[in-house]
Design an enzyme around this catalytic site. Structure first.
Site, PDB file in Angstrom:
ATOM      1  N   ASP A  15       0.790  -1.267   0.111  1.00 19.23           N
ATOM      2  CA  ASP A  15       0.034  -0.099  -0.134  1.00 19.23           C
ATOM      3  C   ASP A  15       0.766   1.361   0.277  1.00 19.23           C
ATOM      4  O   ASP A  15       0.325   2.330  -0.365  1.00 19.23           O
ATOM      5  CB  ASP A  15      -0.780   0.069   1.335  1.00 19.23           C
ATOM      6  CG  ASP A  15      -2.203  -0.843   1.141  1.00 19.23           C
ATOM      7  OD1 ASP A  15      -2.538  -0.740   0.089  1.00 19.23           O
ATOM      8  OD2 ASP A  15      -2.429  -1.346   2.239  1.00 19.23           O
TER       9      ASP A  15
HETATM   10  C1  BGC Z   1      -0.058   1.226   6.518  1.00 13.31           C
HETATM   11  C2  BGC Z   1      -0.131  -0.001   5.565  1.00 13.31           C
HETATM   12  C3  BGC Z   1      -1.364  -0.172   5.363  1.00 13.31           C
HETATM   13  C4  BGC Z   1      -2.125   0.881   4.760  1.00 13.31           C
HETATM   14  C5  BGC Z   1      -3.860   0.772   4.653  1.00 13.31           C
HETATM   15  C6  BGC Z   1      -0.546   2.398   5.581  1.00 13.31           C
HETATM   16  O1  BGC Z   1      -0.597   3.620   6.414  1.00 13.31           O
HETATM   17  O2  BGC Z   1       1.297   1.659   6.440  1.00 13.31           O
HETATM   18  O3  BGC Z   1       0.473  -1.088   6.159  1.00 13.31           O
HETATM   19  O4  BGC Z   1      -1.743  -1.030   4.396  1.00 13.31           O
HETATM   20  O5  BGC Z   1      -1.925   2.095   5.636  1.00 13.31           O
HETATM   21  O6  BGC Z   1      -4.258   1.908   3.740  1.00 13.31           O
HETATM   22  C1  NOJ Z   2      -1.749  -4.063   5.518  1.00 16.60           C
HETATM   23  C2  NOJ Z   2      -2.951  -4.080   4.426  1.00 16.60           C
HETATM   24  O1  NOJ Z   2      -4.176  -4.215   5.117  1.00 16.60           O
HETATM   25  C3  NOJ Z   2      -2.831  -4.973   3.239  1.00 16.60           C
HETATM   26  O2  NOJ Z   2      -3.827  -4.684   2.408  1.00 16.60           O
HETATM   27  C4  NOJ Z   2      -1.445  -4.563   2.583  1.00 16.60           C
HETATM   28  O3  NOJ Z   2      -1.365  -5.384   1.384  1.00 16.60           O
HETATM   29  C5  NOJ Z   2      -0.352  -4.239   3.473  1.00 16.60           C
HETATM   30  N1  NOJ Z   2      -0.584  -3.823   4.736  1.00 16.60           N
HETATM   31  C6  NOJ Z   2       0.889  -3.954   2.933  1.00 16.60           C
HETATM   32  O4  NOJ Z   2       0.834  -2.621   2.508  1.00 16.60           O
END
Ligand code: BGC
Ligand code: NOJ
Length: 818
Positions: A489
């Site tokens: 993400d």
């Molecule tokens: C986090 C990620 C997460 C994302 C969800 C980010 O701030 O670091 O781990 O998947 O938010 O939108």
């Molecule tokens: C947590 C999110 O829930 C997941 O969708 C994502 O793939 C991982 N973070 C890595 O960013």
């Protein structure tokens, strides 16, 4: 250092001191009423949706961290000076003479002793009910009689947890309660459009009650020293506005050795829309349908039976697969805790934990799709429904809402849809379901596109659109466009700002016009191969062939533009520069494309896979797991995005992002390297890390999303426990690829890739209604398998589904070449 121990026989983790490094939590509830409970009774409950129907107020990021919950207080009414305490330690934190918290499957029991009074409280949500029980057992171990006061205390949330923490100008005036026959009803907003309320009841006659927080606590006091408790006298407060709460005051006399049981029931109820209020025309709740429920669950026998039912429910679920391997941590996680976490992630996606507030996110599309990869084995019916719910948030373009709200099942417009990996996960979820259940009818289910717009098509067509979505979005190198982000993400390669100094949040996302993802390329190859197998079985050979051609093309691109010489590249940014390349000074190698490409079989035949995995070991391997990238980004780069907003070694910027580790385990298994696969598996296995709980800090019975990486200040420190795709993927990796017991469309495959020193292991697994008893025995080196089914040799490594109505099948697998 440990803070407790595993009690495998009773399927519990026993915490032996209350001051764990972080609150160690458990989940209550199975289908609609849910709760989170910590080892000191902190936490909250909600009905279906952690944001929209929250019963108990909880303040995240509080000091101490865990300061609201399901509290009971005890007061020694014989003491000369006020003497009261929390038998769950929080919130008074009075020293206890004994303390244990047993987190079991679907229940938590906290027991303690102080001044000769033992108190044991079991918290759980009965199956099929929208309520929770607090079953309190008190015993006087003193040589003299004891007069005690018992107070319950819960602070009500005004339903929408987001509003509850924001809209105080309104909230301070909407609180309403009723107290009738000792039952406290919380009915804020009931007079408006809502038809739901909460109730809080007690099995004993009351000495008093409170429903207004300030009256109970006293001005300028906290939960650690409520004035009503200190004085031993409830105020009979009736909340109007401010902060409604529920507290019962019970006075108890206990002879030496005598025990008493007091039951509290906190629940959620909906009245029919046309029958909300009392017929008398008052604005009083109509209690006709709720009272029988309350009365029932205040009865000790009913409560005992309901707890036994939950325990049985879990024993049955765990029976789906039981293993006996040479490794105790693998056994414990596979047989108990990993399965439990599959259920928790299925129920909560990434919405509510002690790290996810329940207000920010509902159900994630890619998250829930991946959770299904493990969950399909537990409850095929619920998995089926979830697949259809997810697909219904997909749009006609094939793109999908990234998140949806569980109560309404509607896609979240704020977050939108252009995470370009999302749709492909649906394909994997459906094929996992098909392999497990054999229920091909699901493919013909008609599923709407984006609920709101009315058009629909079969689930099969949804899957086809998922794959087309990738094909219709290829970039300059022929790799898939990344969009806003792929699985990672925080890899935001399409963010720009005309104004220097802006952060990623304030920049314009250019809808992924140019930046490309190698990872999505690998995911496409994997999903396409699965889909081709589906087409083949449906006789859709032309479609299978067309897709195969696209897959072969994508493979070729991965092997050229996607290959860096020794490993797979990660992506190309908006300017056409590679990420995850030796050309880069930071972010030279990322784990995701190595895992995904090898899982998809790319590079297996020509040494690329081996080279990529060796590079992973060399550059990304640490004693705490495999880090997501190396070297971490040391400064913020606008064109790379959120990933570089984290300090090195944390989260996506170089932590052990556990979700990706099973991919490497599977990839190692695909290469046939059992030692390495198991080694990686054990590095993040929570039970195997129990000994270093003071470093790991999160629960030793649940996977955490991340463990601080080698470039972090405190390597090995876990965060964000419970709601992580690590649960499903670890389960899949160890059961299907290391133990190698893998559902296929046509039967159960037995293809173990285990260390050479594993001489034997046993697996019992239910598959399509048949119980398979599998004994694997090593007869030589390597991973070749020879099978005997019911004593007779069979060809290949797949055990078919018996046609003669047998319910049990005995399999012996001889592993290795003598
Ligand atoms: C986090 C990620 C997460 C994302 C969800 C980010 O701030 O670091 O781990 O998947 O938010 O939108
Ligand atoms: C947590 C999110 O829930 C997941 O969708 C994502 O793939 C991982 N973070 C890595 O960013």
């Amino acid at each position: 250092m440990r803070f407790g121990f595993f009690d495998d026989l009773h399927l519990e983790y026993v915490i032996t001191r209350p001051d764990t490094p972080l609150p160690w939590i458990n989940y209550l509830g199975t289908e609609s009423y849910f709760g989170i409970i910590s080892n000191t009774a902190g936490g909250y409950s909600f009905y279906k949706d952690a944001r929209l129907r929250r019963l108990i107020r909880f303040r995240y990021n509080n000091a101490p961290l865990d300061g609201n919950g399901r509290y009971v207080y005890l007061r020694d009414d014989d003491a000369a000076q006020p003497d009261f305490w929390s038998p769950t330690w929080q919130p008074t934190r009075t020293p206890l003479d004994a303390y244990t918290c047993r987190h079991g499957l679907g229940y938590t029991r906290i027991a303690s002793q102080r001044k000769g009074i033992t108190c044991e409280t079991t918290y759980f949500v009965p199956l099929g009910q929208d309520l929770e029980v607090w079953d309190v057992h008190l015993t006087n171990q003193r040589g003299t009689a004891a007069n005690l006061s018992l107070f319950s205390a819960v602070e009500f949330c005004l339903w929408d947890a987001f509003d509850d923490a924001n809209n105080f100008q309104r909230n301070y005036s909407i609180g309403e309660v009723e107290v009738v026959d000792g039952v406290i009803y919380h009915k804020s907003e009931y007079r408006e459009r809502r038809d739901h309320f909460a109730y809080f009841a007690c099995s004993e006659p009351l000495a008093g009650y409170d429903t207004q927080r300030e009256d109970f606590l006293g001005p300028y006091r906290g939960w650690d020293a409520p004035a009503a408790v200190e004085e031993g006298k409830a105020r009979q407060s009736l909340a109007l506005g401010w902060q409604p709460m529920g507290s019962h005051h019970v006075r108890l006399h206990l002879e030496p050795g005598e025990s008493k049981r007091v039951i509290f029931v906190l629940g959620y109820h909906e009245n029919p829309e046309n029958d909300k209020f009392d017929p008398a025309g008052t604005q009083t709740i109509n209690k006709k349908t709720v009272l029988p429920v309350i009365r029932r669950f205040l009865q000790p026998d009913v409560v005992s039976q309901a707890l036994a039912d939950i325990q049985q429910y879990w024993r049955n679920l765990l029976q789906g697969m039981q293993v006996d391997t040479p490794n105790e941590h693998a056994n414990r996680m596979i047989n108990i805790w990993n399965v439990y976490q599959l259920m928790v992630t299925f129920n909560f996606s990434r919405s509510s934990s002690y790290f996810e507030s329940g207000v920010g996110r509902g159900m994630g599309f890619r998250d829930s799709a991946q959770d299904l990869l493990g969950f399909v084995q537990l409850d095929a019916q619920r998995a089926r429904q979830r697949i259809l719910d997810l697909a219904a948030t997909q749009m006609a373009s094939g793109g999908a809402y990234h998140q949806y709200q569980p109560l309404t099942k509607r896609g979240n417009h704020d977050v939108g849809s252009n995470f370009n990996d999302d749709p492909l996960w649906l394909v994997l979820a459906v094929t996992a379901y098909l392999k497990e259940s054999g229920d091909w009818s699901i493919l013909q289910e008609q599923v709407p596109f984006d609920l709101e717009h009315g058009s629909e098509d079969s689930l099969l067509a949804h899957m086809e659109r998922s794959l087309n979505y990738t094909q219709e979005r290829l970039g300059p190198h022929g790799l898939p466009l990344i969009g806003r982000a792929d699985w990672n993400d925080c890899l935001n390669l399409n963010c720009f700002s005309d104004k220097p100094g802006q952060s990623f949040q304030t920049t314009t996302n250019r809808e992924g016009k140019v930046a490309e993802s190698v990872f999505i390329g690998g995911l496409f190859v994997l999903a396409a191969a699965e889909m081709e197998a589906v087409y083949d079985r449906l006789g859709l050979t032309a479609k299978a062939a067309e897709l195969a051609a696209q897959r072969v093309n994508m493979r070729a691109v991965l092997n050229t533009a996607g290959w860096d010489g020794s490993w797979f590249r990660r992506a190309y940014d908006h300017f056409g520069n590679p990420l995850g390349s030796q050309e880069c000074t930071e972010g030279q190698i990322f784990v995701e494309p190595q895992g995904m490409c090898v899982m998809a079989g790319v590079g297996l035949e020509d040494g690329r896979a081996e080279s990529a995995l060796n590079a992973v070991r060399e550059h990304l391997g640490t004693p705490h797991g495999v880090v997501v990238l190396w070297p971490a980004f040391k400064q913020y780069y606008l064109h790379i995005g959120e990933i570089s907003s984290y300090p090195p070694g944390y989260k996506e910027n170089g932590s052990v992002f556990c979700h990706t580790n099973p991919w490497i385990q599977i990839a190692e298994a695909r290469l046939g390297r059992g030692e390495r696969a198991l080694d990686y598996y054990l590095r993040i296995n929570p039970s195997a890390r129990e000994e270093i709980s003071e470093v790991h800090r999160c629960e030793p019975y649940a996977y955490a999303q991340m463990i601080a990486g080698k470039e972090a200040v405190k390597p090995g420190e876990a965060k964000n426990s419970w709601l992580t795709g690590t649960a499903a993927w670890s389960y899949v990796a160890v059961t299907q690829w290391i133990l190698g017991i893998r559902p296929t469309f046509d039967g159960l495959k037995i293809a173990p890739v285990v260390p050479e020193d594993w001489t034997a292991f046993d697996v019992q697994r239910t598959f399509r209604g048949v119980r398979y008893f599998i004994h694997v025995e090593r007869v030589g080196a390597g991973n070749a398998v020879r099978l005997e089914v019911e004593g007779a040799p069979v060809e290949g490594d797949v055990v078919g589904i018996p046609s003669g109505g047998q319910t049990e099948v005995r399999v012996r697998a001889y592993l290795g070449t003598a």
